[in-house]
Design a protein around this motif. Structure first.
Motif, mmCIF file in Angstrom:
data_model
loop_
_atom_site.group_PDB
_atom_site.id
_atom_site.type_symbol
_atom_site.label_atom_id
_atom_site.label_comp_id
_atom_site.label_asym_id
_atom_site.label_seq_id
_atom_site.Cartn_x
_atom_site.Cartn_y
_atom_site.Cartn_z
ATOM 1 N N ALA A 57 29.161 44.108 72.311
ATOM 2 C CA ALA A 57 29.851 42.901 71.864
ATOM 3 C C ALA A 57 30.716 42.317 72.983
ATOM 4 N N PHE A 59 30.637 38.813 75.022
ATOM 5 C CA PHE A 59 29.943 37.534 74.949
ATOM 6 C C PHE A 59 30.319 36.562 76.066
ATOM 7 N N ARG A 85 25.138 37.562 72.366
ATOM 8 C CA ARG A 85 25.202 36.699 71.177
ATOM 9 C C ARG A 85 23.803 36.243 70.762
ATOM 10 N N ASP A 86 22.954 35.956 71.752
ATOM 11 C CA ASP A 86 21.578 35.547 71.461
ATOM 12 C C ASP A 86 20.755 36.719 70.922
ATOM 13 N N THR A 100 29.332 46.027 64.765
ATOM 14 C CA THR A 100 30.080 46.343 65.989
ATOM 15 C C THR A 100 31.025 47.493 65.727
#
Length: 435
Positions: A57, A59, A85-86, A100
């Motif tokens: 996590a 980004f 994120r993608d 997460t």
């Protein structure tokens, strides 16, 4: 007119993801995935203790690249195109939600790697990727006379989908161990750290940075660590003062094991120091600061105060700092303080020896262990020879790379999978661009 034929060599995370993206980006392309083994996605199955640490996590691409000892600079632009994120969004689009954990690692909410394996299989089937298991590749030839037909009839694709603009001359002939060959227009090499991938790339003119292990534990036999297996320290600072080299440092949690030391700090240090440790045959000195939250002067004042305040108490039985009791007792014994000695009896000389041991204890690394069942290497295809806008070779047009075959590796925590997803996504799109 002939259809665009894409061959993906390697059935790991990068191979599957690249094949899926290529088939999605160009539904008219014929995409074939060749996997040498009988069970693809092996590393996906075992990663994260069988839970699959899909990504991390983080980004912000500028921060994300800092987790890569090798390849971070090249990945910066790539992460601006496809980042964690993608990755999360893509898996969610396939019905797989990620969670997460407190340290930033991301797993499927099922806590089962089979969720990710099944997702990739289903996604590949849905977009028409032809998965060929047990297909070992032994070499690739660049075609001098393009346009020949396949010698091995392993495809069963409809020939009625050809459209104007899809006319491509076959560039490559893939030689198969079982005999015969397969011809195609684009190749994605996603063979991970398998030597055959390096051999193929080298045979086509690419330079290979020698692969060496990364992400491993340290084998250390030392009486200070005896009978402490399972003891962990939340914050330490580790240093490798290798002769003639700039010292490497890492901070983080440390875990004592039956064979030596593990934990995030060790794994990070092994990644950043992978080549240096390989050069010294994993025989060198490790300096441990068990209390990085103190400087030497602050620690000295703290222990002087304890000597006064707890004067009649035993040193070994009364640890005044945030260390596990058993570790404290081992270190105290190591500097010559017996179990009955009281704080009032601690001389300044021995006090300084204790501070030295707490802040700069020296331990001899005598080899490396394996981090769980996972195996990560640094080394691979030189990044200077790859266009990171498409992941295409700068030496052989039509040849693409993704995943661990490249000289890219990250620290533990989902970063190696993320570089696989990113490079595979870009390669999948790049392979569909017509000349």
């Amino acid at each position: 007119m002939q259809l665009l034929k894409i061959a993906v060599i390697g059935g790991g995370a990068a191979g599957f993801f690249g094949a899926i993206r290529a088939a999605s980006a160009n539904p008219d392309a014929i995409v074939t995935l060749l996997e040498a083994g009988r069970q693809p996605l092996t590393k996906v199955r075992i990663s994260g203790g069988g839970r699959c640490n899909v990504t991390h996590a983080c980004f912000d691409p500028a921060l994300l690249v800092q987790y890569y000892p090798r390849g971070g600079k090249a990945l910066h632009g790539a992460f601006n195109r496809f980042q964690p994120r993608d990755t999360v969004a893509w898996f969610e689009s396939q019905g797989v939600k990620l969670k997460t954990e407190s340290d930033g690692r991301m797993f499927p909410i099922t806590d089962n790697s089979e969720t990710i394996v099944d997702c990739l299989y289903e996604a590949a089937k849905e977009v028409g990727v032809k998965i060929r298991i047990g297909m070992s590749v032994v070499g690739i030839k660049v075609q001098e006379t393009p346009g020949a037909e396949e010698q091995l009839p392993i495809t069963d694709y409809p020939r009625s989908q050809a459209q104007p603009g899809n006319a491509i001359s076959h560039r490559f002939e893939i030689e198969l161990k079982a005999g015969g060959s397969l011809q195609c227009d684009r190749i994605l090499l996603a063979t991970g750290s398998n030597p055959i991938g390096y051999q193929i790339a080298q045979s086509l003119g690419h330079h290979i940075e020698p692969p060496v292990p990364s992400l491993f534990t340290f084998n250390i036999k030392d009486k200070r660590l005896e009978d402490l297996a399972g003891v962990s320290v939340d914050s330490t600072r580790l240093r490798l003062p290798i002769a003639g080299k700039t010292a490497l440092e890492q901070t983080g949690a440390l875990l004592v094991t039956h064979w030596g030391l593990s934990g995030p700090a060790v794994l990070k240090l092994s990644a950043w120091g992978a080549r240096l440790l390989h050069e010294c045959n994993y025989q060198t000195t490790l300096v441990i600061n068990w209390l990085p939250q103190y400087n030497r002067e602050n620690l000295h004042q703290q222990l002087l105060a304890v000597r006064s305040q707890l004067a009649r108490r035993q040193i070994a039985a009364n640890c005044p700092v945030l260390l596990p009791r058993r570790l404290w007792q081992q270190l105290v014994t190591y500097v010559g303080i017996d179990a009955e000695k009281k704080w009032a009896e601690l001389s300044n000389k021995v006090l300084n020896q204790l501070i030295q041991e707490l802040c700069e204890g020296e331990y001899q690394i005598q080899g490396k262990g394996v981090f769980k069942e996972e195996f990560v290497t640094c080394g691979g295809v030189s990044l200077k020879e790859v266009n990171f806008k498409t992941m295409e070779s700068r030496i052989v047009p039509g040849l693409f790379f993704a995943g661990e075959i490249l000289d890219i590796d990250g620290v533990t925590g989902g970063f190696n999978f993320q570089s696989a997803w990113t490079t595979a996504w870009i390669a999948g799109e790049g392979m569909c661009e017509l000349d």
